[in-house]
Design a protein around this motif. Structure first.
Motif, PDB file in Angstrom:
ATOM      1  N   GLN A  57       0.900  -1.203   0.121  1.00 38.08           N
ATOM      2  CA  GLN A  57       0.106  -0.163  -0.018  1.00 38.08           C
ATOM      3  C   GLN A  57       0.734   1.212  -0.025  1.00 38.08           C
ATOM      4  O   GLN A  57       0.461   2.397  -0.630  1.00 38.08           O
ATOM      5  CB  GLN A  57      -0.951   0.091   1.258  1.00 38.08           C
ATOM      6  N   ILE A  58       2.047   1.182   0.615  1.00 34.19           N
ATOM      7  CA  ILE A  58       2.783   2.362   1.036  1.00 34.19           C
ATOM      8  C   ILE A  58       3.496   2.597  -0.457  1.00 34.19           C
ATOM      9  O   ILE A  58       3.674   3.665  -1.028  1.00 34.19           O
ATOM     10  CB  ILE A  58       3.982   2.233   1.937  1.00 34.19           C
ATOM     11  N   LEU A  59       3.936   1.551  -1.218  1.00 35.26           N
ATOM     12  CA  LEU A  59       4.482   1.725  -2.587  1.00 35.26           C
ATOM     13  C   LEU A  59       3.600   2.176  -3.638  1.00 35.26           C
ATOM     14  O   LEU A  59       3.910   3.079  -4.318  1.00 35.26           O
ATOM     15  CB  LEU A  59       5.181   0.314  -2.996  1.00 35.26           C
ATOM     16  N   GLU A  60       2.239   1.640  -3.605  1.00 35.28           N
ATOM     17  CA  GLU A  60       1.235   2.185  -4.245  1.00 35.28           C
ATOM     18  C   GLU A  60       0.961   3.759  -4.071  1.00 35.28           C
ATOM     19  O   GLU A  60       0.872   4.482  -5.162  1.00 35.28           O
ATOM     20  CB  GLU A  60       0.042   1.524  -4.138  1.00 35.28           C
ATOM     21  N   LEU A  61       1.116   4.118  -2.879  1.00 36.76           N
ATOM     22  CA  LEU A  61       0.925   5.911  -2.666  1.00 36.76           C
ATOM     23  C   LEU A  61       2.011   6.336  -3.172  1.00 36.76           C
ATOM     24  O   LEU A  61       2.112   7.479  -3.888  1.00 36.76           O
ATOM     25  CB  LEU A  61       0.627   5.842  -1.212  1.00 36.76           C
ATOM     26  N   ALA A  62       3.374   5.749  -2.867  1.00 39.98           N
ATOM     27  CA  ALA A  62       4.627   6.344  -3.249  1.00 39.98           C
ATOM     28  C   ALA A  62       4.783   6.638  -4.986  1.00 39.98           C
ATOM     29  O   ALA A  62       5.268   7.483  -5.275  1.00 39.98           O
ATOM     30  CB  ALA A  62       5.642   5.577  -2.808  1.00 39.98           C
ATOM     31  N   SER A  63       4.057   5.547  -5.498  1.00 38.77           N
ATOM     32  CA  SER A  63       4.087   5.751  -6.966  1.00 38.77           C
ATOM     33  C   SER A  63       3.424   6.767  -7.509  1.00 38.77           C
ATOM     34  O   SER A  63       3.547   7.322  -8.836  1.00 38.77           O
ATOM     35  CB  SER A  63       3.681   4.311  -7.630  1.00 38.77           C
ATOM     36  N   GLU A  64       2.390   7.293  -6.659  1.00 37.93           N
ATOM     37  CA  GLU A  64       1.682   8.617  -7.130  1.00 37.93           C
ATOM     38  C   GLU A  64       2.416   9.737  -6.956  1.00 37.93           C
ATOM     39  O   GLU A  64       1.874  10.800  -7.398  1.00 37.93           O
ATOM     40  CB  GLU A  64       0.097   8.498  -6.485  1.00 37.93           C
ATOM     41  N   LEU A  65       3.600   9.715  -6.262  1.00 39.94           N
ATOM     42  CA  LEU A  65       4.389  10.895  -6.183  1.00 39.94           C
ATOM     43  C   LEU A  65       4.950  11.230  -7.280  1.00 39.94           C
ATOM     44  O   LEU A  65       5.320  10.651  -8.187  1.00 39.94           O
ATOM     45  CB  LEU A  65       5.232  10.763  -4.792  1.00 39.94           C
ATOM     46  N   SER A  66       5.348  12.768  -7.367  1.00 40.82           N
ATOM     47  CA  SER A  66       6.047  13.130  -8.800  1.00 40.82           C
ATOM     48  C   SER A  66       7.466  12.663  -8.274  1.00 40.82           C
ATOM     49  O   SER A  66       7.926  11.968  -7.372  1.00 40.82           O
ATOM     50  CB  SER A  66       6.050  14.803  -8.361  1.00 40.82           C
ATOM     51  N   PRO A  67       8.442  12.508  -9.403  1.00 42.79           N
ATOM     52  CA  PRO A  67       9.795  11.992  -9.362  1.00 42.79           C
ATOM     53  C   PRO A  67      10.572  12.767  -8.268  1.00 42.79           C
ATOM     54  O   PRO A  67      11.363  12.159  -7.693  1.00 42.79           O
ATOM     55  CB  PRO A  67      10.247  12.164 -10.695  1.00 42.79           C
ATOM     56  N   SER A  68      10.239  14.191  -8.507  1.00 40.19           N
ATOM     57  CA  SER A  68      11.114  14.722  -7.036  1.00 40.19           C
ATOM     58  C   SER A  68      10.713  14.332  -5.722  1.00 40.19           C
ATOM     59  O   SER A  68      11.855  14.312  -4.986  1.00 40.19           O
ATOM     60  CB  SER A  68      11.119  16.214  -7.399  1.00 40.19           C
ATOM     61  N   GLU A  69       9.471  14.194  -5.559  1.00 41.26           N
ATOM     62  CA  GLU A  69       8.977  13.669  -4.293  1.00 41.26           C
ATOM     63  C   GLU A  69       9.435  12.112  -3.735  1.00 41.26           C
ATOM     64  O   GLU A  69       9.649  12.023  -2.747  1.00 41.26           O
ATOM     65  CB  GLU A  69       7.507  13.898  -4.164  1.00 41.26           C
ATOM     66  N   GLN A  70       9.361  11.569  -5.017  1.00 41.21           N
ATOM     67  CA  GLN A  70       9.821  10.038  -4.732  1.00 41.21           C
ATOM     68  C   GLN A  70      11.372  10.227  -4.369  1.00 41.21           C
ATOM     69  O   GLN A  70      11.671   9.451  -3.552  1.00 41.21           O
ATOM     70  CB  GLN A  70       9.662   9.307  -5.971  1.00 41.21           C
ATOM     71  N   GLN A  71      12.188  11.016  -5.023  1.00 37.95           N
ATOM     72  CA  GLN A  71      13.632  11.101  -4.686  1.00 37.95           C
ATOM     73  C   GLN A  71      13.894  11.550  -3.303  1.00 37.95           C
ATOM     74  O   GLN A  71      14.407  11.168  -2.704  1.00 37.95           O
ATOM     75  CB  GLN A  71      14.229  11.908  -5.626  1.00 37.95           C
ATOM     76  N   GLN A  72      12.818  12.663  -2.758  1.00 36.83           N
ATOM     77  CA  GLN A  72      13.105  12.876  -1.316  1.00 36.83           C
ATOM     78  C   GLN A  72      12.322  11.893  -0.372  1.00 36.83           C
ATOM     79  O   GLN A  72      12.977  11.863   0.611  1.00 36.83           O
ATOM     80  CB  GLN A  72      12.004  14.290  -1.306  1.00 36.83           C
ATOM     81  N   LEU A  73      11.467  11.313  -0.806  1.00 36.26           N
ATOM     82  CA  LEU A  73      11.076   9.956   0.074  1.00 36.26           C
ATOM     83  C   LEU A  73      12.188   9.034   0.262  1.00 36.26           C
ATOM     84  O   LEU A  73      12.587   8.542   1.422  1.00 36.26           O
ATOM     85  CB  LEU A  73       9.709   9.483  -0.315  1.00 36.26           C
TER      86      LEU A  73
END
Length: 73
Positions: free
Chosen positions: A5-21
């Protein structure tokens, strides 16, 4: 919440937000690793006394060896 579920939510983030995460997760993991280690010798100290040998030595038979030493005098 599961990892999936966390990965699914993370995939909805922008690339820069994914990098920040990703950077934040790595930073927290590194902080956990450094806080759990008290000294460089902790791992070795945790192993102390856990080894076993089938060979007998003076320390295993100290009473016998000390007795032989004192009775020889």
């Amino acid at each position: 919440m599961t990892v999936e579920q966390i990965l699914e939510l993370a995939s909805e983030l922008s690339p820069s937000e994914q990098q920040q995460l990703l950077e934040e997760l790595q930073s927290r993991a590194m902080n956990q690793d450094t806080t759990s280690v008290k000294s460089p010798y902790d791992t070795l100290l945790n192993l102390a006394g856990s080894a076993h040998s089938d060979y007998q030595d003076v320390s295993m038979n100290k009473h016998q060896h000390l007795g032989e030493t004192y009775t020889a005098q």
